[in-house]
Design a protein around this motif. Structure first.
Motif, PDB file in Angstrom:
ATOM      1  N   ARG A   1      36.392  51.183  18.724  1.00 15.81           N
ATOM      2  CA  ARG A   1      37.102  52.268  18.031  1.00 15.81           C
ATOM      3  C   ARG A   1      38.463  52.528  18.654  1.00 15.81           C
ATOM      4  NH1 ARG A   1      33.684  57.490  17.525  1.00 15.81           N
ATOM      5  NH2 ARG A   1      35.375  57.965  16.050  1.00 15.81           N
ATOM      6  N   THR A   2      38.632  52.099  19.887  1.00 20.22           N
ATOM      7  CA  THR A   2      39.905  52.332  20.570  1.00 20.22           C
ATOM      8  C   THR A   2      40.281  51.099  21.368  1.00 20.22           C
ATOM      9  OG1 THR A   2      38.786  53.255  22.519  1.00 20.22           O
ATOM     10  CG2 THR A   2      39.453  54.812  20.794  1.00 20.22           C
ATOM     11  N   GLY A   3      41.534  51.079  21.850  1.00 21.50           N
ATOM     12  CA  GLY A   3      41.957  50.000  22.734  1.00 21.50           C
ATOM     13  C   GLY A   3      42.547  48.822  21.984  1.00 21.50           C
ATOM     14  N   THR A   4      43.094  47.894  22.756  1.00 21.80           N
ATOM     15  CA  THR A   4      43.770  46.728  22.185  1.00 21.80           C
ATOM     16  C   THR A   4      43.215  45.414  22.717  1.00 21.80           C
ATOM     17  OG1 THR A   4      45.461  46.826  23.914  1.00 21.80           O
ATOM     18  CG2 THR A   4      45.917  48.013  21.853  1.00 21.80           C
ATOM     19  N   ALA A   5      42.074  45.486  23.426  1.00 18.84           N
ATOM     20  CA  ALA A   5      41.506  44.265  24.003  1.00 18.84           C
ATOM     21  C   ALA A   5      41.187  43.254  22.902  1.00 18.84           C
ATOM     22  CB  ALA A   5      40.235  44.606  24.789  1.00 18.84           C
ATOM     23  N   ALA A   6      41.276  41.985  23.251  1.00 20.19           N
ATOM     24  CA  ALA A   6      41.032  40.923  22.282  1.00 20.19           C
ATOM     25  C   ALA A   6      39.550  40.857  21.914  1.00 20.19           C
ATOM     26  CB  ALA A   6      41.481  39.586  22.865  1.00 20.19           C
ATOM     27  N   THR A   7      39.266  40.236  20.787  1.00 21.60           N
ATOM     28  CA  THR A   7      37.887  40.006  20.363  1.00 21.60           C
ATOM     29  C   THR A   7      37.177  39.126  21.387  1.00 21.60           C
ATOM     30  OG1 THR A   7      38.428  40.219  18.028  1.00 21.60           O
ATOM     31  CG2 THR A   7      36.471  38.924  18.579  1.00 21.60           C
ATOM     32  N   ARG A   8      35.944  39.512  21.721  1.00 17.97           N
ATOM     33  CA  ARG A   8      35.166  38.749  22.705  1.00 17.97           C
ATOM     34  C   ARG A   8      33.786  38.438  22.151  1.00 17.97           C
ATOM     35  NH1 ARG A   8      37.495  38.345  27.568  1.00 17.97           N
ATOM     36  NH2 ARG A   8      39.169  39.798  28.118  1.00 17.97           N
ATOM     37  N   SER A   9      33.347  37.195  22.357  1.00 25.72           N
ATOM     38  CA  SER A   9      32.024  36.762  21.917  1.00 25.72           C
ATOM     39  C   SER A   9      31.074  36.708  23.094  1.00 25.72           C
ATOM     40  CB  SER A   9      32.104  35.381  21.257  1.00 25.72           C
ATOM     41  OG  SER A   9      32.818  35.443  20.048  1.00 25.72           O
ATOM     42  N   HIS A  10      29.881  37.220  22.893  1.00 20.98           N
ATOM     43  CA  HIS A  10      28.810  37.165  23.888  1.00 20.98           C
ATOM     44  C   HIS A  10      27.670  36.325  23.320  1.00 20.98           C
ATOM     45  CE1 HIS A  10      30.791  40.359  26.290  1.00 20.98           C
ATOM     46  NE2 HIS A  10      31.201  40.772  25.108  1.00 20.98           N
ATOM     47  N   GLU A  11      26.576  36.252  24.023  1.00 16.39           N
ATOM     48  CA  GLU A  11      25.513  35.327  23.632  1.00 16.39           C
ATOM     49  C   GLU A  11      24.979  35.615  22.234  1.00 16.39           C
ATOM     50  OE1 GLU A  11      21.180  33.666  25.205  1.00 16.39           O
ATOM     51  OE2 GLU A  11      22.307  35.128  26.389  1.00 16.39           O
ATOM     52  N   THR A  12      24.746  36.891  21.906  1.00 14.40           N
ATOM     53  CA  THR A  12      24.146  37.230  20.621  1.00 14.40           C
ATOM     54  C   THR A  12      25.002  38.172  19.773  1.00 14.40           C
ATOM     55  OG1 THR A  12      22.919  39.067  21.627  1.00 14.40           O
ATOM     56  CG2 THR A  12      21.805  36.926  21.493  1.00 14.40           C
TER      57      THR A  12
ATOM     58  N   ALA B   1      39.552  53.247   9.306  1.00 16.75           N
ATOM     59  CA  ALA B   1      38.665  52.092   9.466  1.00 16.75           C
ATOM     60  C   ALA B   1      37.246  52.508   9.800  1.00 16.75           C
ATOM     61  CB  ALA B   1      39.198  51.160  10.555  1.00 16.75           C
ATOM     62  N   PHE B   2      37.046  53.781  10.180  1.00 17.51           N
ATOM     63  CA  PHE B   2      35.725  54.225  10.627  1.00 17.51           C
ATOM     64  C   PHE B   2      35.284  55.465   9.865  1.00 17.51           C
ATOM     65  CE2 PHE B   2      37.719  52.067  14.183  1.00 17.51           C
ATOM     66  CZ  PHE B   2      36.752  51.128  14.514  1.00 17.51           C
ATOM     67  N   GLY B   3      33.974  55.595   9.734  1.00 17.57           N
ATOM     68  CA  GLY B   3      33.362  56.784   9.184  1.00 17.57           C
ATOM     69  C   GLY B   3      32.213  57.193  10.072  1.00 17.57           C
TER      70      GLY B   3
ATOM     71  N   VAL C   1      31.806  51.312  10.726  1.00 16.27           N
ATOM     72  CA  VAL C   1      32.972  50.739  10.061  1.00 16.27           C
ATOM     73  C   VAL C   1      32.945  51.145   8.590  1.00 16.27           C
ATOM     74  CG1 VAL C   1      34.091  48.571   9.385  1.00 16.27           C
ATOM     75  CG2 VAL C   1      33.100  48.815  11.669  1.00 16.27           C
ATOM     76  N   ALA C   2      34.095  51.470   8.022  1.00 21.78           N
ATOM     77  CA  ALA C   2      34.188  51.819   6.610  1.00 21.78           C
ATOM     78  C   ALA C   2      33.590  50.701   5.763  1.00 21.78           C
ATOM     79  CB  ALA C   2      35.647  52.049   6.234  1.00 21.78           C
ATOM     80  N   PRO C   3      32.780  51.041   4.736  1.00 19.07           N
ATOM     81  CA  PRO C   3      32.086  49.999   3.959  1.00 19.07           C
ATOM     82  C   PRO C   3      33.005  48.943   3.367  1.00 19.07           C
ATOM     83  CG  PRO C   3      31.141  52.147   3.476  1.00 19.07           C
ATOM     84  CD  PRO C   3      32.346  52.396   4.337  1.00 19.07           C
TER      85      PRO C   3
ATOM     86  N   ARG D   1      26.879  48.134  -5.889  1.00 24.22           N
ATOM     87  CA  ARG D   1      25.677  48.659  -6.540  1.00 24.22           C
ATOM     88  C   ARG D   1      25.269  50.018  -5.971  1.00 24.22           C
ATOM     89  NH1 ARG D   1      22.536  45.019  -5.029  1.00 24.22           N
ATOM     90  NH2 ARG D   1      21.227  46.091  -3.512  1.00 24.22           N
ATOM     91  N   LEU D   2      25.396  50.189  -4.662  1.00 20.01           N
ATOM     92  CA  LEU D   2      24.980  51.427  -4.000  1.00 20.01           C
ATOM     93  C   LEU D   2      26.082  52.477  -3.974  1.00 20.01           C
ATOM     94  CD1 LEU D   2      23.081  49.802  -0.992  1.00 20.01           C
ATOM     95  CD2 LEU D   2      22.076  50.821  -3.060  1.00 20.01           C
ATOM     96  N   GLY D   3      27.249  52.143  -4.493  1.00 15.77           N
ATOM     97  CA  GLY D   3      28.344  53.100  -4.509  1.00 15.77           C
ATOM     98  C   GLY D   3      28.963  53.358  -3.149  1.00 15.77           C
ATOM     99  N   LEU D   4      28.811  52.414  -2.219  1.00 17.09           N
ATOM    100  CA  LEU D   4      29.356  52.588  -0.877  1.00 17.09           C
ATOM    101  C   LEU D   4      30.842  52.269  -0.816  1.00 17.09           C
ATOM    102  CD1 LEU D   4      26.468  50.952   1.191  1.00 17.09           C
ATOM    103  CD2 LEU D   4      26.893  53.394   0.799  1.00 17.09           C
ATOM    104  N   ALA D   5      31.306  51.410  -1.689  1.00 17.65           N
ATOM    105  CA  ALA D   5      32.725  51.028  -1.723  1.00 17.65           C
ATOM    106  C   ALA D   5      33.076  50.602  -3.132  1.00 17.65           C
ATOM    107  CB  ALA D   5      33.000  49.891  -0.737  1.00 17.65           C
ATOM    108  N   THR D   6      34.323  50.775  -3.485  1.00 19.69           N
ATOM    109  CA  THR D   6      34.806  50.314  -4.780  1.00 19.69           C
ATOM    110  C   THR D   6      35.554  48.999  -4.602  1.00 19.69           C
ATOM    111  OG1 THR D   6      36.952  51.427  -4.613  1.00 19.69           O
ATOM    112  CG2 THR D   6      35.099  52.704  -5.518  1.00 19.69           C
ATOM    113  N   ARG D   7      35.757  48.303  -5.696  1.00 21.81           N
ATOM    114  CA  ARG D   7      36.517  47.067  -5.635  1.00 21.81           C
ATOM    115  C   ARG D   7      37.957  47.350  -5.185  1.00 21.81           C
ATOM    116  NH1 ARG D   7      34.719  42.665  -8.532  1.00 21.81           N
ATOM    117  NH2 ARG D   7      33.676  44.070  -9.982  1.00 21.81           N
TER     118      ARG D   7
END
Length: 306
Positions: free
Chosen positions: A67-78, A90-92, A100-102, A127-133
């Motif tokens: 939600r904050t910061g500028t660190a790069a994307t990091r991948s872990h095992e799972t 971007a958040f709700g 994350v916003a739908p 279908r669930l009305g969570l986001a529009t096109r």
């Protein structure tokens, strides 16, 4: 019965898993297993053990976002931690938990997991009305220079609230890729205009109804009763002159299998093309659906920012 049919029958009854010794009892030796693995019908997991590939994609990796910061994307095992999008919308919040916003989640799924996974998520969000096109399209506009955005744009443009399951979403995608025009959730009426069935898809140019079955739909005593009802329903559809093709989850990873089932069902069609065309027009009038060229959508696709 060919190799694929024997294999499918076994895999359907054994949760998609087969060993080399079990395959041998089906008459499939080591050369056959190598051929089926190369073709994508099987995936070798350890020596002597094979799985049917999952057409939904790999769901083992979890993706989260800072939600904050500028660190790069990091991948872990799972799991993978993505950098913060840097915008407040971007958040709700759901039950006090930041999410994350739908609309962004749909686009992110398409970017990270590909079109097949993305279409199921996009359909469900609509279908669930969570986001529009439009909301999804706005996120695409912000991410126009992101690698993979072309596939995400395809997902948003092709998304439909008509799909009632991930299997229906995938089936629609595969039918379109095979060149068929599709009417989702078509209502079949009898000669007197009375309701007969609501089917997953109608291929209007062929007069073929396509239904997508779940793997455990007919398990147990209640399942057997459901099977009898489904057989009567299918007989009623065929009696009106439509062909019927039934797909299971495993078929969705094999376009040639889908085409074969559709073309086989086409042989049983005896309803006139003119009548089917009129019924599709009436269906569109009742539901407010419009053609986008390939799909009769309940809402027209929006123009997306490129």
């Amino acid at each position: 019965m060919d190799d694929i049919q024997r294999l499918d029958g076994f895999l359907d009854a054994h949760d998609g898993v087969i060993t080399a010794s079990e395959a041998a009892r089906l008459g499939l030796g080591a050369p056959d297993l190598r051929r089926l693995t190369r073709s994508g019908s099987l995936r070798r997991v350890v020596r002597g053990a094979y799985l049917r590939p999952d057409p939904a994609g790999d769901l083992r990796r979890v993706h989260v976002t800072r939600r904050t910061g500028t660190a790069a994307t990091r991948s872990h095992e799972t799991f993978t931690v993505h950098r913060c999008p840097g915008v407040p919308d971007a958040f709700g919040s759901v039950s006090g938990q930041a999410v994350v916003a739908p609309g962004l989640a749909v686009v992110g799924t398409a970017l990270e997991a590909g079109v097949r996974a993305g279409i199921g998520v996009a359909d469900a969000a609509l279908r669930l009305g969570l986001a529009t096109r439009e909301e999804m399209g706005a996120w695409l506009g912000r991410m126009r220079h992101t690698p993979g955005v072309t596939g995400a744009r395809f997902v948003v443009d092709r998304a439909s609230p008509t799909a009632e399951s991930a299997a229906e979403s995938r089936a629609r995608l595969e039918l379109l890729a095979l060149g068929y025009r599709v009417v989702p959730q078509f209502t079949v009426l009898d000669e007197g205009g009375r309701f007969v069935a609501r089917v997953d898809f109608l291929l209007p140019d062929l007069g073929v109804v396509v239904e997508v079955d779940g793997q455990v739909k007919y398990a147990g005593a209640q399942g057997r009763q459901a099977l009898v009802r489904e057989k009567r329903r299918e007989d009623a559809i065929r009696a009106l002159g439509y062909g019927v093709a039934r797909l299971v989850w495993a078929d969705l990873a094999r376009p040639e299998r889908i085409r074969a089932l559709v073309e086989q069902a086409r042989l049983g069609v005896c309803r006139s093309a003119e009548r089917i065309a009129a019924e599709v027009r009436q269906h569109g009038d009742r539901t407010g659906a419009t053609w986008d060229g390939q799909v009769l959508h309940p809402c027209a696709p929006v123009a997306l920012v490129s």
